[in-house]
Scaffold this motif. Structure first.
Motif, PDB file in Angstrom:
ATOM      1  N   UNK A 189      29.020  39.866  35.163  1.00  0.00           N
ATOM      2  CA  UNK A 189      30.347  39.464  35.601  1.00  0.00           C
ATOM      3  C   UNK A 189      30.317  38.036  36.123  1.00  0.00           C
ATOM      4  N   UNK A 190      31.337  37.273  35.805  1.00  0.00           N
ATOM      5  CA  UNK A 190      31.437  35.918  36.324  1.00  0.00           C
ATOM      6  C   UNK A 190      31.431  35.941  37.850  1.00  0.00           C
ATOM      7  N   UNK A 191      30.787  34.936  38.425  1.00  0.00           N
ATOM      8  CA  UNK A 191      30.717  34.867  39.890  1.00  0.00           C
ATOM      9  C   UNK A 191      32.092  34.662  40.514  1.00  0.00           C
ATOM     10  N   UNK A 192      33.041  34.217  39.695  1.00  0.00           N
ATOM     11  CA  UNK A 192      34.398  33.997  40.208  1.00  0.00           C
ATOM     12  C   UNK A 192      35.341  35.157  39.886  1.00  0.00           C
ATOM     13  N   UNK A 193      34.776  36.256  39.338  1.00  0.00           N
ATOM     14  CA  UNK A 193      35.638  37.383  38.961  1.00  0.00           C
ATOM     15  C   UNK A 193      36.386  37.907  40.183  1.00  0.00           C
ATOM     16  N   UNK A 194      37.676  38.104  40.005  1.00  0.00           N
ATOM     17  CA  UNK A 194      38.525  38.520  41.116  1.00  0.00           C
ATOM     18  C   UNK A 194      39.615  39.446  40.589  1.00  0.00           C
ATOM     19  N   UNK A 195      39.501  40.722  40.921  1.00  0.00           N
ATOM     20  CA  UNK A 195      40.500  41.691  40.444  1.00  0.00           C
ATOM     21  C   UNK A 195      41.908  41.323  40.881  1.00  0.00           C
ATOM     22  N   UNK A 196      42.029  40.709  42.047  1.00  0.00           N
ATOM     23  CA  UNK A 196      43.374  40.388  42.547  1.00  0.00           C
ATOM     24  C   UNK A 196      44.057  39.294  41.728  1.00  0.00           C
ATOM     25  N   UNK A 197      43.278  38.601  40.865  1.00  0.00           N
ATOM     26  CA  UNK A 197      43.887  37.564  40.029  1.00  0.00           C
ATOM     27  C   UNK A 197      44.672  38.152  38.862  1.00  0.00           C
ATOM     28  N   UNK A 198      44.508  39.447  38.608  1.00  0.00           N
ATOM     29  CA  UNK A 198      45.219  40.110  37.511  1.00  0.00           C
ATOM     30  C   UNK A 198      46.604  40.546  37.992  1.00  0.00           C
ATOM     31  N   UNK A 199      47.395  39.579  38.377  1.00  0.00           N
ATOM     32  CA  UNK A 199      48.742  39.867  38.846  1.00  0.00           C
ATOM     33  C   UNK A 199      49.661  40.119  37.655  1.00  0.00           C
ATOM     34  N   UNK A 200      50.787  40.786  37.864  1.00  0.00           N
ATOM     35  CA  UNK A 200      51.722  40.980  36.755  1.00  0.00           C
ATOM     36  C   UNK A 200      52.125  39.664  36.097  1.00  0.00           C
ATOM     37  N   UNK A 201      52.377  38.627  36.896  1.00  0.00           N
ATOM     38  CA  UNK A 201      52.792  37.344  36.332  1.00  0.00           C
ATOM     39  C   UNK A 201      51.674  36.719  35.511  1.00  0.00           C
ATOM     40  N   UNK A 202      50.440  36.760  36.017  1.00  0.00           N
ATOM     41  CA  UNK A 202      49.315  36.176  35.293  1.00  0.00           C
ATOM     42  C   UNK A 202      49.048  36.946  34.003  1.00  0.00           C
ATOM     43  N   UNK A 203      49.068  38.252  34.062  1.00  0.00           N
ATOM     44  CA  UNK A 203      48.811  39.062  32.861  1.00  0.00           C
ATOM     45  C   UNK A 203      49.906  38.850  31.817  1.00  0.00           C
ATOM     46  N   UNK A 204      51.144  38.747  32.265  1.00  0.00           N
ATOM     47  CA  UNK A 204      52.244  38.496  31.336  1.00  0.00           C
ATOM     48  C   UNK A 204      52.066  37.152  30.650  1.00  0.00           C
ATOM     49  N   UNK A 205      51.731  36.123  31.433  1.00  0.00           N
ATOM     50  CA  UNK A 205      51.518  34.798  30.850  1.00  0.00           C
ATOM     51  C   UNK A 205      50.351  34.816  29.868  1.00  0.00           C
ATOM     52  N   UNK A 206      49.296  35.562  30.201  1.00  0.00           N
ATOM     53  CA  UNK A 206      48.122  35.634  29.326  1.00  0.00           C
ATOM     54  C   UNK A 206      48.470  36.270  27.984  1.00  0.00           C
ATOM     55  N   UNK A 207      49.212  37.354  28.016  1.00  0.00           N
ATOM     56  CA  UNK A 207      49.592  38.031  26.772  1.00  0.00           C
ATOM     57  C   UNK A 207      50.472  37.116  25.927  1.00  0.00           C
ATOM     58  N   UNK A 208      51.447  36.484  26.544  1.00  0.00           N
ATOM     59  CA  UNK A 208      52.370  35.635  25.792  1.00  0.00           C
ATOM     60  C   UNK A 208      51.678  34.385  25.252  1.00  0.00           C
ATOM     61  N   UNK A 209      50.821  33.764  26.056  1.00  0.00           N
ATOM     62  CA  UNK A 209      50.114  32.574  25.597  1.00  0.00           C
ATOM     63  C   UNK A 209      49.154  32.914  24.467  1.00  0.00           C
ATOM     64  N   UNK A 210      48.433  34.021  24.622  1.00  0.00           N
ATOM     65  CA  UNK A 210      47.490  34.424  23.581  1.00  0.00           C
ATOM     66  C   UNK A 210      48.180  34.808  22.291  1.00  0.00           C
ATOM     67  N   UNK A 211      49.267  35.544  22.411  1.00  0.00           N
ATOM     68  CA  UNK A 211      50.018  35.925  21.215  1.00  0.00           C
ATOM     69  C   UNK A 211      50.579  34.694  20.509  1.00  0.00           C
ATOM     70  N   UNK A 212      51.062  33.728  21.286  1.00  0.00           N
ATOM     71  CA  UNK A 212      51.598  32.506  20.692  1.00  0.00           C
ATOM     72  C   UNK A 212      50.514  31.747  19.942  1.00  0.00           C
ATOM     73  N   UNK A 213      49.314  31.716  20.491  1.00  0.00           N
ATOM     74  CA  UNK A 213      48.202  31.047  19.808  1.00  0.00           C
ATOM     75  C   UNK A 213      47.903  31.728  18.475  1.00  0.00           C
TER      76      UNK A 213
END
Length: 220
Positions: A182-206
């Motif tokens: 696991x990355x030393x910076x791994x942080x479960x709290x970073x998986x917020x609804x807003x971040x996950x939504x942006x990740x899905x949309x950005x990845x799908x757009x790519x």
């Protein structure tokens, strides 16, 4: 006359079924063209990235890209931890908002990881989106043998991705598998609804615009 009318109804229903999104899952097909285009801020001044390269798009630079109606997506998921649940919810919300034809394959434990990937491949989706760190190593084994199938790995990445595997990461994610830990910076709290939504949309757009085999790194 009644028999003729009944037969006509049956034929109409059969034709409607043939034209339905679910009926179209029976075989591979060329993915439909996307709607819209990326904002120039998605790639920045560096232009098209090299294979396995990383792009750091401007926030929202992916908002102008949408899947065509009837775009077929398989959500492949493993695990019940909070980050995985957040990613699954983000994919489901995106699919509903974009009128994507979504099917879900869930791995039933460690021994079912590779079989679950195989089941997802068998659906012939336009895109397979994965959620769950447990899938990273099985994907590394399988994806290189199926270069015609696009994959989007959200919240993690493959150590040596092929051109059909696109990943979205950010500070707090970036699990890579293959014994790298696991990355030393791994942080479960970073998986917020807003971040996950942006990740899905950005990845799908790519993926929709042909920018595959890269890592999309979301800014803080």
């Amino acid at each position: 006359m009644l028999a003729v009318r009944a037969l006509s109804v049956v034929l109409v229903l059969a034709l409607a079924a043939c034209g339905s999104p679910s009926a179209g899952w029976s075989a591979p097909r060329p993915a439909p063209s996307p709607v819209g285009r990326l904002d120039p801020g998605f790639l920045g001044p560096s232009g098209t990235p090299s294979p396995e390269g990383t792009v750091t798009p401007s926030p929202g630079s992916w908002d102008g890209v949408h899947p065509a109606p009837g775009y077929r997506v398989v959500l492949l998921t493993a695990g019940s931890d909070a980050p995985t649940r957040a990613l699954v919810a983000a994919v489901q919300d995106w699919a509903a908002a974009e009128h994507v034809d979504l099917r879900t394959v869930t791995a039933a434990g460690h021994d079912d990881l590779v079989p679950a990937v195989t089941r997802a491949l068998g659906l012939h989706g336009d895109l397979i989106v994965t959620a769950g760190n447990d899938l990273v190593d099985p994907l590394a084994v399988v994806t290189a043998s199926h270069l015609d199938q696009p994959f989007l790995v959200v919240g993690a990445e493959l150590a040596e991705p092929t051109a059909n595997v696109t990943a979205v990461d950010w500070a707090g994610a970036s699990y890579r598998g293959e014994g790298l830990g696991m990355s030393s910076t791994y942080d479960e709290s970073s998986f917020t609804p807003a971040r996950c939504s942006a990740a899905v949309r950005a990845g799908a757009a790519a993926v929709l615009t042909g920018l595959t085999g890269i890592v999309v790194w979301l800014r803080d």
